[in-house]
Motif scaffolding. Sequence first.
Motif, PDB file in Angstrom:
ATOM      1  N   ILE A  45       0.874  -1.167   0.000  1.00 19.05           N
ATOM      2  CA  ILE A  45       0.000   0.000   0.000  1.00 19.05           C
ATOM      3  C   ILE A  45       0.911   1.216   0.000  1.00 19.05           C
ATOM      4  O   ILE A  45       1.736   1.392   0.896  1.00 19.05           O
ATOM      5  N   SER A  46       0.777   2.045  -1.001  1.00 19.42           N
ATOM      6  CA  SER A  46       1.593   3.253  -1.111  1.00 19.42           C
ATOM      7  C   SER A  46       0.842   4.393  -0.436  1.00 19.42           C
ATOM      8  O   SER A  46      -0.309   4.679  -0.782  1.00 19.42           O
ATOM      9  N   GLY A  47       1.483   5.027   0.532  1.00 15.35           N
ATOM     10  CA  GLY A  47       0.766   6.052   1.275  1.00 15.35           C
ATOM     11  C   GLY A  47       1.639   7.213   1.709  1.00 15.35           C
ATOM     12  O   GLY A  47       2.851   7.229   1.519  1.00 15.35           O
ATOM     13  N   GLY A  48       0.980   8.185   2.302  1.00 13.02           N
ATOM     14  CA  GLY A  48       1.688   9.348   2.806  1.00 13.02           C
ATOM     15  C   GLY A  48       0.691  10.379   3.292  1.00 13.02           C
ATOM     16  O   GLY A  48      -0.520  10.239   3.089  1.00 13.02           O
ATOM     17  N   ARG A  49       1.234  11.397   3.961  1.00 16.29           N
ATOM     18  CA  ARG A  49       0.377  12.487   4.397  1.00 16.29           C
ATOM     19  C   ARG A  49       0.777  13.762   3.656  1.00 16.29           C
ATOM     20  O   ARG A  49       1.963  13.990   3.376  1.00 16.29           O
ATOM     21  N   THR A  99       2.583   8.273  -8.221  1.00 15.93           N
ATOM     22  CA  THR A  99       3.449   7.160  -8.616  1.00 15.93           C
ATOM     23  C   THR A  99       2.793   5.788  -8.491  1.00 15.93           C
ATOM     24  O   THR A  99       3.415   4.776  -8.814  1.00 15.93           O
ATOM     25  N   ALA A 100       1.557   5.733  -8.027  1.00 16.41           N
ATOM     26  CA  ALA A 100       0.913   4.452  -7.721  1.00 16.41           C
ATOM     27  C   ALA A 100       0.866   3.514  -8.924  1.00 16.41           C
ATOM     28  O   ALA A 100       1.244   2.339  -8.832  1.00 16.41           O
ATOM     29  N   ALA A 101       0.393   4.015 -10.044  1.00 18.53           N
ATOM     30  CA  ALA A 101       0.255   3.156 -11.228  1.00 18.53           C
ATOM     31  C   ALA A 101       1.623   2.691 -11.722  1.00 18.53           C
ATOM     32  O   ALA A 101       1.827   1.507 -12.029  1.00 18.53           O
ATOM     33  N   SER A 103      -6.821  23.154  -8.028  1.00 18.11           N
ATOM     34  CA  SER A 103      -7.127  21.802  -7.569  1.00 18.11           C
ATOM     35  C   SER A 103      -6.070  20.787  -8.006  1.00 18.11           C
ATOM     36  O   SER A 103      -5.527  20.866  -9.110  1.00 18.11           O
ATOM     37  N   ARG A 104      -5.802  19.836  -7.116  1.00 19.11           N
ATOM     38  CA  ARG A 104      -4.912  18.718  -7.444  1.00 19.11           C
ATOM     39  C   ARG A 104      -5.688  17.412  -7.534  1.00 19.11           C
ATOM     40  O   ARG A 104      -5.140  16.322  -7.374  1.00 19.11           O
ATOM     41  N   ALA A 105      -6.990  17.533  -7.788  1.00 19.43           N
ATOM     42  CA  ALA A 105      -7.851  16.355  -7.824  1.00 19.43           C
ATOM     43  C   ALA A 105      -7.397  15.339  -8.860  1.00 19.43           C
ATOM     44  O   ALA A 105      -7.576  14.128  -8.681  1.00 19.43           O
ATOM     45  N   GLU A 106      -6.787  15.805  -9.930  1.00 20.02           N
ATOM     46  CA  GLU A 106      -6.359  14.888 -10.991  1.00 20.02           C
ATOM     47  C   GLU A 106      -5.380  13.842 -10.462  1.00 20.02           C
ATOM     48  O   GLU A 106      -5.422  12.679 -10.864  1.00 20.02           O
ATOM     49  N   GLU A 107      -4.505  14.244  -9.562  1.00 20.17           N
ATOM     50  CA  GLU A 107      -3.557  13.291  -8.982  1.00 20.17           C
ATOM     51  C   GLU A 107      -4.289  12.203  -8.202  1.00 20.17           C
ATOM     52  O   GLU A 107      -3.989  11.012  -8.336  1.00 20.17           O
ATOM     53  N   ALA A 163      -5.753   2.470  -8.488  1.00 16.96           N
ATOM     54  CA  ALA A 163      -5.761   1.438  -7.451  1.00 16.96           C
ATOM     55  C   ALA A 163      -6.779   1.816  -6.380  1.00 16.96           C
ATOM     56  O   ALA A 163      -7.167   2.980  -6.273  1.00 16.96           O
ATOM     57  N   PRO A 164      -7.230   0.844  -5.574  1.00 19.07           N
ATOM     58  CA  PRO A 164      -8.124   1.187  -4.465  1.00 19.07           C
ATOM     59  C   PRO A 164      -7.485   2.258  -3.598  1.00 19.07           C
ATOM     60  O   PRO A 164      -6.309   2.138  -3.216  1.00 19.07           O
TER      61      PRO A 164
END
Length: 208
Positions: free
Chosen positions: A95-99, A109-111, A134-138, A144-145
Amino acid sequence: MTEIIETDAGAARITWHRAKKARLVLAVSHGAGGGIEARDLQALAAVLPAHGVTVARVEQPWRVAGKKMAPAPKTLDVGWRGIRPALAEEGLPVISGGRSAGARVACRTAAELGAHAVLALAFPLHPPGKPEKSRAEELLGTGAPTLVVQGGNDPWGRPEEFPEGAYELLEVPYGDHGFAVPKRADISQEQALAIITDGVVRWAVSLV
């Protein structure tokens, strides 16, 4: 346990919190204004291993080098790519994550990195007071879920501002960008953190 990883952006550092019977690895990085000591990252590291999730708190090279200012997003992505081999050695879905800024990196970078899922904590949907940027595109492009955990009073994007998309959103009532809640709130700081950890545990278990 800590581990230094050499990346093309410099040396990164991973602090491992391993589960005895791990089924997933959650790699989480910090934001542009803080480190892995953030309250939400510490809470996840304390709780998730008991539920079969190994947690890797990742310090980006700029933090390891002692710099006070985060580099450009592309450089953050380079640092994140560089720690992927160390995560792969665990032999488990990642699971790739961060705050905050780290959440943006995970989404971008997920895909490319084949993330099993994405955890976006305090995703900075827009700069404070500038919803038009907006950064909604990212967020919408992870492939991925994805679980977004957002404070109800986050000036970088309140839950109601987020667009519809193929992701789950968990609100932390009264929480600001660091998930701090005011003393006058109906919930305590401990309860706010429990909302985060309980929600992430439920979501992570559903991924297995």
